[in-house]
Design a protein around this motif. Structure first.
Motif, PDB file in Angstrom:
ATOM      1  N   ASP A  44       0.702  -1.370   0.034  1.00  0.00           N
ATOM      2  CA  ASP A  44       0.060   0.046   0.140  1.00  0.00           C
ATOM      3  C   ASP A  44       0.935   1.275   0.008  1.00  0.00           C
ATOM      4  N   ILE A  45       0.339   2.375  -0.495  1.00  0.00           N
ATOM      5  CA  ILE A  45       1.126   3.556  -0.706  1.00  0.00           C
ATOM      6  C   ILE A  45       0.361   4.751   0.005  1.00  0.00           C
ATOM      7  N   ARG A  46       0.930   5.734   0.511  1.00  0.00           N
ATOM      8  CA  ARG A  46       0.331   6.926   0.738  1.00  0.00           C
ATOM      9  C   ARG A  46       0.827   7.936  -0.288  1.00  0.00           C
ATOM     10  N   SER A  47       0.072   7.956  -1.208  1.00  0.00           N
ATOM     11  CA  SER A  47       0.576   8.713  -2.360  1.00  0.00           C
ATOM     12  C   SER A  47       1.205  10.522  -2.308  1.00  0.00           C
ATOM     13  N   THR A  48       0.237  11.090  -1.092  1.00  0.00           N
ATOM     14  CA  THR A  48       0.609  12.364  -0.688  1.00  0.00           C
ATOM     15  C   THR A  48       2.249  12.379  -0.112  1.00  0.00           C
ATOM     16  N   ASP A  49       2.842  11.492   0.104  1.00  0.00           N
ATOM     17  CA  ASP A  49       4.182  11.478   0.426  1.00  0.00           C
ATOM     18  C   ASP A  49       5.195  11.518  -0.571  1.00  0.00           C
ATOM     19  N   ALA A 102      -3.625   3.546  -7.877  1.00  0.00           N
ATOM     20  CA  ALA A 102      -2.887   2.511  -7.252  1.00  0.00           C
ATOM     21  C   ALA A 102      -3.106   1.334  -7.707  1.00  0.00           C
ATOM     22  N   PRO A 103      -2.087   0.517  -7.841  1.00  0.00           N
ATOM     23  CA  PRO A 103      -0.764   0.636  -7.315  1.00  0.00           C
ATOM     24  C   PRO A 103       0.126   1.388  -8.410  1.00  0.00           C
TER      25      PRO A 103
END
Ligand SMILES: Nc1ncnc2c1ncn2[C@@H]1O[C@H](COP(=O)(O)OP(=O)(O)O)[C@@H](O)[C@H]1O
Ligand SMILES: [Mg+2]
Lengths: 297, 335
Positions: free
Chosen positions: B264-269, B281-282
């Motif tokens: 999983d990713i937190r794209s804001t980062d 995602a992904p």
């Protein structure tokens, strides 16, 4: 008329290059072929709008009728009284012959067309292609005139026939020949004056007011409005301007106002004007294009 | 190719004098006898050489000087200084011998007689350019075939669509087999289908005839389909002359990185690495400054589980657009 258009389409060109010709003959042939095809194409173009064209040609006859009535009112229907040398029949004859001269010398839209093509850049076409713009416009104009004579011939004949009672008899042959020569030259003079005015747009883009002033002056100085003698009696110099060849001069020949002995001399002066105007046109085009390419194209 | 030079341009300069209109009535009146001019340096020290049979794109923002250069090469205007030779001719002498050997096609479409079918204009061209009857017919058939306008020949030009008219203009420009062709925005204002047709035609025709072409166009699709070499001009100065592909390498300050994440990713980062172009995602597409690509990738790989990575150049279209909108970026980013 459609058929006429199609026939022109398939007309063969008058000359064709053959192998044994020398180079200057080939060159000449090729040049004549360009003029011929511009003429053909110009006629076809006119025939596209033949309906509008017939209509506007006929509408232009209305002023002739009103003018004749106007002179009738001025002379109060008296055919014997004279006004500065012109009786009512003289006046009608003069006016009709002037209208005939104008059928040759008037060039609707020529100066405006040239000026517009300079202003909007479409003049470029003539600079990029191996053509001579003035020659091109000339044959295009001849085409328009030919179509005009075909359409206006009958109405003109009708008007002359209706007014036959006031017209003088047919003059002797040398006078008629001089009249025809002067009419053809009035076509050339009309073309050259109007194109010269159009070429001024190379220097001043806004020439529409100049064209308007020219048309106003021309109305008087050519003898279109009133007999030129009436003007030249207090402004003798109008006789020395080229404008009289646009209307007055051919009519004066036909009415016997130019002595037969002077015909040659007078026609030569007209020819001199045409040569002068031709040279002025060439110079205006040469320097105009030079200025155009220096300023922006 | 080691052809002969068809076009040689040397230190060409062109300055326009523009009348500066003063504000207000007083200014206008003073302008009547005291004219002030400002000088617009439209073309500055432009030099390039184009070989016979080459097709070169001429790129630059509005007002860069492309049209002015083509006008100079067509002989419509004279240069302020410098010189040019096209097929051995000095263009602004406007000799017939030169005028029979080139064509200029602009988006203005002004060669044809408006009220008549195009075939009438073509017949006129046959005489103007002295094309033999057999050659004329063969070329006309060929061109109208390639451009798919055969059935429109007898229709007045006035009734044709913009795209059809442009194709007719091309025929008019090519009937005399010019050796050099200048195309100034030939597809401007055309619908996508006509644009494609013109583009395909130009590509095919140029390969067949080996004619020398300079093309200016805002549509990078045209340019990419047709030209290998591009000359980029801005404010009258040539800033690039070389393979089209190298424009992106040279002028783009960014690369595109496409990542396929495993977890999983937190794209804001991710935005701290560069601009996020797409995030589904992904899969994530990032635009990262060139000099930070490797360090960013190292950091991403250490922070996330990544299945796949690809690093790509940006599309030419975007690079050109960026190049032309921001003047300060005109210095090549790496040389
Ligand atoms: N006839 C002209 N008179 C004055 N300035 C002009 C003229 N033609 C172009 N310019 C100016 O020269 C510059 C280059 O114009 P142009 O060659 O048309 O650019 P492009 O075709 O790349 O858009 C522009 O600043 C434009 O305003
Ligand atoms: Mg331009």
């Amino acid at each position: 008329m459609r058929q006429l258009g199609e026939r022109i389409n398939h007309m063969t060109t008058p000359v064709s290059a053959t192998p044994h010709m020398t180079t200057w003959q080939q060159e000449l042939t090729a040049r004549i072929r360009v003029k011929w095809i511009v003429l053909q194409t110009g006629i076809e173009e006119r025939l596209v709008y033949r309906g509008d064209f017939v209509f506007s040609t006929l509408v232009r006859f209305l002023p002739i009728v009103t003018q004749i009535f106007l002179w009738n009112a001025i002379y109060a229907g008296d055919s014997s009284s004279k006004m500065k040398g012109y009786s009512y029949p003289d006046m009608v004859s003069y006016y009709l012959l002037v209208m005939l001269s104008r059928a040759f010398s008037s060039m609707p839209g020529l100066s405006t067309g040239i000026a517009q093509s300079i202003a909007n850049g479409s003049v470029r076409k003539y600079l990029i292609q191996p053509v001579d713009m003035l020659d091109h416009l000339f044959w295009h104009r001849v085409a328009h005139k030919i179509v005009y004579y075909v359409i206006a011939g009958a109405p003109f004949a009708l008007v002359f026939w209706l007014c036959r009672a006031w017209l003088p008899g047919w003059p002797p042959f040398p006078v008629t020949a001089a009249w025809i020569a002067s009419l053809i030259m009035s076509f050339l003079a009309g073309f050259l004056i109007e194109s010269l005015i159009g070429l001024i747009a190379f220097w001043f883009l806004e020439v529409s007011s100049l064209i308007f002033i020219y048309m106003m002056l021309n109305y008087f100085l050519s003898g279109h409005m009133i007999p030129l003698e009436w003007i030249s009696s207090w402004m003798p110099w109008v006789e020395w301007l080229p404008f009289k060849y646009l209307a007055y001069f051919p009519a004066a020949i036909m009415l016997g106002k130019v002595p037969v002995g002077d015909l040659w001399r007078e026609l030569s002066i007209q020819a001199g004007w045409i040569i002068t105007l031709f040279i002025l046109n060439r110079m205006a085009f040469h320097y105009g294009v030079r200025r155009y390419s220096a300023f922006g194209g | 190719m080691h052809g002969m030079a068809a076009i040689e341009v040397e230190n060409l300069n062109r300055v326009y004098r523009v009348f500066r209109k003063k504000e207000g009535l007083w200014g206008s009146l003073r302008g009547l006898w005291h004219r002030e001019y400002i000088e617009v340096h439209a073309v500055r020290n432009v030099s390039f050489t184009i070989d016979e049979g080459e097709m070169v794109a001429f790129l630059g923002p509005n007002g860069a000087g492309k049209t002015t250069t083509l006008k100079l090469l067509s002989g419509l205007i004279v240069p302020s200084s410098g010189t040019a030779r096209v097929l051995g001719h000095l263009p602004w002498n406007r000799e017939d011998a030169y005028r029979r050997r080139f064509s200029l096609v602009t988006g203005q479409k002004e060669q044809l007689w408006w009220d008549l079918p195009a075939q009438e204009s073509f017949r006129l061209h046959r005489e103007i350019y002295r094309i033999g009857a057999a050659d004329f017919q063969r070329r006309l058939d060929e061109l109208s075939d390639l451009l798919e306008v055969g059935q429109l020949m007898a229709q007045p030009v006035r009734e044709l669509s913009l795209g059809e008219r442009m194709r007719m203009e091309l025929i008019a420009a090519l009937l005399h087999r010019p050796e050099v062709l200048f195309l100034d925005e030939p597809t401007i204002g055309l619908d996508v289908v006509s644009q494609r047709k013109v583009q395909e035609f130009l590509s095919q025709y140029q390969k067949q005839q080996r004619i020398t072409v300079i093309l200016t166009s805002h549509y990078m699709k045209d340019v990419e389909a047709l030209c290998q070499r591009a000359i980029v001009i801005n404010k009258g100065t040539v800033i690039h002359d070389g393979p089209l592909a190298s424009i992106v390498e040279r002028f783009s300050r960014h690369k595109i990185v496409e990542l396929l994440f495993a977890g999983d990713i937190r794209s804001t980062d991710l935005s701290r690495y560069g601009k996020i172009l797409e995030s589904r995602a992904p899969r994530v597409r990032l635009q990262i400054e060139k000099h930070r690509v490797s360090e960013s990738l190292a950091s991403i790989l250490s922070d996330y589980a990544v299945d796949d990575i690809s690093v790509m150049e940006r599309p030419l279209e975007d690079v050109i657009a960026e190049l032309f909108t921001a003047d300060d970026k005109l210095v090549p980013s790496n040389r």
